[in-house]
Design a protein around this motif. Sequence first.
Motif, PDB file in Angstrom:
ATOM      1  N   LEU A  71       0.830  -1.211   0.000  1.00  0.00           N
ATOM      2  CA  LEU A  71       0.000   0.000   0.000  1.00  0.00           C
ATOM      3  C   LEU A  71       0.864   1.260   0.000  1.00  0.00           C
ATOM      4  O   LEU A  71       0.569   2.217  -0.720  1.00  0.00           O
ATOM      5  CB  LEU A  71      -0.939   0.005   1.206  1.00  0.00           C
ATOM      6  CG  LEU A  71      -2.058  -1.027   1.189  1.00  0.00           C
ATOM      7  CD1 LEU A  71      -2.741  -1.113   2.547  1.00  0.00           C
ATOM      8  CD2 LEU A  71      -3.066  -0.705   0.098  1.00  0.00           C
ATOM      9  N   GLN A  72       1.932   1.265   0.790  1.00  0.00           N
ATOM     10  CA  GLN A  72       2.804   2.441   0.877  1.00  0.00           C
ATOM     11  C   GLN A  72       3.388   2.799  -0.477  1.00  0.00           C
ATOM     12  O   GLN A  72       3.476   3.983  -0.820  1.00  0.00           O
ATOM     13  CB  GLN A  72       3.951   2.204   1.854  1.00  0.00           C
ATOM     14  CG  GLN A  72       3.583   2.410   3.292  1.00  0.00           C
ATOM     15  CD  GLN A  72       4.764   2.123   4.212  1.00  0.00           C
ATOM     16  OE1 GLN A  72       5.557   1.218   3.964  1.00  0.00           O
ATOM     17  NE2 GLN A  72       4.872   2.890   5.272  1.00  0.00           N
ATOM     18  N   THR A  73       3.798   1.801  -1.218  1.00  0.00           N
ATOM     19  CA  THR A  73       4.398   2.071  -2.525  1.00  0.00           C
ATOM     20  C   THR A  73       3.420   2.806  -3.431  1.00  0.00           C
ATOM     21  O   THR A  73       3.757   3.842  -4.007  1.00  0.00           O
ATOM     22  CB  THR A  73       4.862   0.751  -3.183  1.00  0.00           C
ATOM     23  OG1 THR A  73       5.816   0.120  -2.327  1.00  0.00           O
ATOM     24  CG2 THR A  73       5.484   0.997  -4.542  1.00  0.00           C
ATOM     25  N   ALA A  74       2.213   2.288  -3.529  1.00  0.00           N
ATOM     26  CA  ALA A  74       1.203   2.924  -4.382  1.00  0.00           C
ATOM     27  C   ALA A  74       0.829   4.308  -3.862  1.00  0.00           C
ATOM     28  O   ALA A  74       0.693   5.265  -4.633  1.00  0.00           O
ATOM     29  CB  ALA A  74      -0.036   2.039  -4.467  1.00  0.00           C
ATOM     30  N   GLY A  91      -5.725   2.991  -1.657  1.00  0.00           N
ATOM     31  CA  GLY A  91      -5.658   2.243  -0.409  1.00  0.00           C
ATOM     32  C   GLY A  91      -5.356   3.053   0.832  1.00  0.00           C
ATOM     33  O   GLY A  91      -4.963   2.488   1.853  1.00  0.00           O
ATOM     34  N   ALA A  92      -5.559   4.363   0.791  1.00  0.00           N
ATOM     35  CA  ALA A  92      -5.244   5.203   1.954  1.00  0.00           C
ATOM     36  C   ALA A  92      -6.029   4.788   3.197  1.00  0.00           C
ATOM     37  O   ALA A  92      -5.447   4.629   4.276  1.00  0.00           O
ATOM     38  CB  ALA A  92      -5.499   6.676   1.636  1.00  0.00           C
ATOM     39  N   THR A  93      -7.313   4.595   3.059  1.00  0.00           N
ATOM     40  CA  THR A  93      -8.131   4.216   4.215  1.00  0.00           C
ATOM     41  C   THR A  93      -7.731   2.834   4.724  1.00  0.00           C
ATOM     42  O   THR A  93      -7.615   2.622   5.939  1.00  0.00           O
ATOM     43  CB  THR A  93      -9.632   4.246   3.850  1.00  0.00           C
ATOM     44  OG1 THR A  93      -9.985   5.574   3.461  1.00  0.00           O
ATOM     45  CG2 THR A  93     -10.492   3.822   5.027  1.00  0.00           C
ATOM     46  N   LYS A  94      -7.469   1.922   3.811  1.00  0.00           N
ATOM     47  CA  LYS A  94      -7.045   0.582   4.201  1.00  0.00           C
ATOM     48  C   LYS A  94      -5.717   0.646   4.963  1.00  0.00           C
ATOM     49  O   LYS A  94      -5.537  -0.038   5.971  1.00  0.00           O
ATOM     50  CB  LYS A  94      -6.912  -0.296   2.962  1.00  0.00           C
ATOM     51  CG  LYS A  94      -6.647  -1.740   3.258  1.00  0.00           C
ATOM     52  CD  LYS A  94      -6.667  -2.575   1.978  1.00  0.00           C
ATOM     53  CE  LYS A  94      -6.455  -4.036   2.303  1.00  0.00           C
ATOM     54  NZ  LYS A  94      -6.482  -4.875   1.105  1.00  0.00           N
ATOM     55  N   TYR A  95      -4.799   1.489   4.499  1.00  0.00           N
ATOM     56  CA  TYR A  95      -3.502   1.638   5.167  1.00  0.00           C
ATOM     57  C   TYR A  95      -3.676   2.205   6.579  1.00  0.00           C
ATOM     58  O   TYR A  95      -3.111   1.684   7.536  1.00  0.00           O
ATOM     59  CB  TYR A  95      -2.579   2.536   4.340  1.00  0.00           C
ATOM     60  CG  TYR A  95      -1.246   2.751   4.987  1.00  0.00           C
ATOM     61  CD1 TYR A  95      -0.253   1.782   4.899  1.00  0.00           C
ATOM     62  CD2 TYR A  95      -0.972   3.913   5.704  1.00  0.00           C
ATOM     63  CE1 TYR A  95       0.982   1.967   5.511  1.00  0.00           C
ATOM     64  CE2 TYR A  95       0.248   4.098   6.317  1.00  0.00           C
ATOM     65  CZ  TYR A  95       1.225   3.136   6.209  1.00  0.00           C
ATOM     66  OH  TYR A  95       2.428   3.312   6.828  1.00  0.00           O
ATOM     67  N   VAL A  96      -4.463   3.256   6.698  1.00  0.00           N
ATOM     68  CA  VAL A  96      -4.698   3.872   8.011  1.00  0.00           C
ATOM     69  C   VAL A  96      -5.366   2.874   8.945  1.00  0.00           C
ATOM     70  O   VAL A  96      -4.977   2.746  10.112  1.00  0.00           O
ATOM     71  CB  VAL A  96      -5.539   5.167   7.872  1.00  0.00           C
ATOM     72  CG1 VAL A  96      -5.998   5.672   9.225  1.00  0.00           C
ATOM     73  CG2 VAL A  96      -4.745   6.242   7.152  1.00  0.00           C
ATOM     74  N   ASP A  97      -6.348   2.139   8.464  1.00  0.00           N
ATOM     75  CA  ASP A  97      -7.018   1.126   9.285  1.00  0.00           C
ATOM     76  C   ASP A  97      -6.048   0.034   9.735  1.00  0.00           C
ATOM     77  O   ASP A  97      -6.108  -0.429  10.876  1.00  0.00           O
ATOM     78  CB  ASP A  97      -8.193   0.504   8.532  1.00  0.00           C
ATOM     79  CG  ASP A  97      -9.359   1.451   8.331  1.00  0.00           C
ATOM     80  OD1 ASP A  97      -9.398   2.504   9.013  1.00  0.00           O
ATOM     81  OD2 ASP A  97     -10.221   1.154   7.484  1.00  0.00           O
TER      82      ASP A  97
END
Length: 85
Positions: A29-32, A65-71
Amino acid sequence: QKSIADYKMIDLAPPAPLSETELEQATLLQTALNDAVSQGTVQFILGRRPMSDWNTFMTEVDAKGATKYVDLVNGARDRYVKTHS
């Protein structure tokens, strides 16, 4: 001149240790996210993208995927706090 002792210490946020699986997901997710945010930031700064597109940009970042990453990170943090309180 102030010394380090003159500064007020603040509490740092508890760590959010990720499991091996979570770490793998976070890395992907961080890469994207880093690519999307870096490219978008440059576009806004250089004026190639108007600020009126900000909400669209945020939707695009969320789609990456920002929300997925934060979650994911918040879940790891909550788990850490629960087991160390």
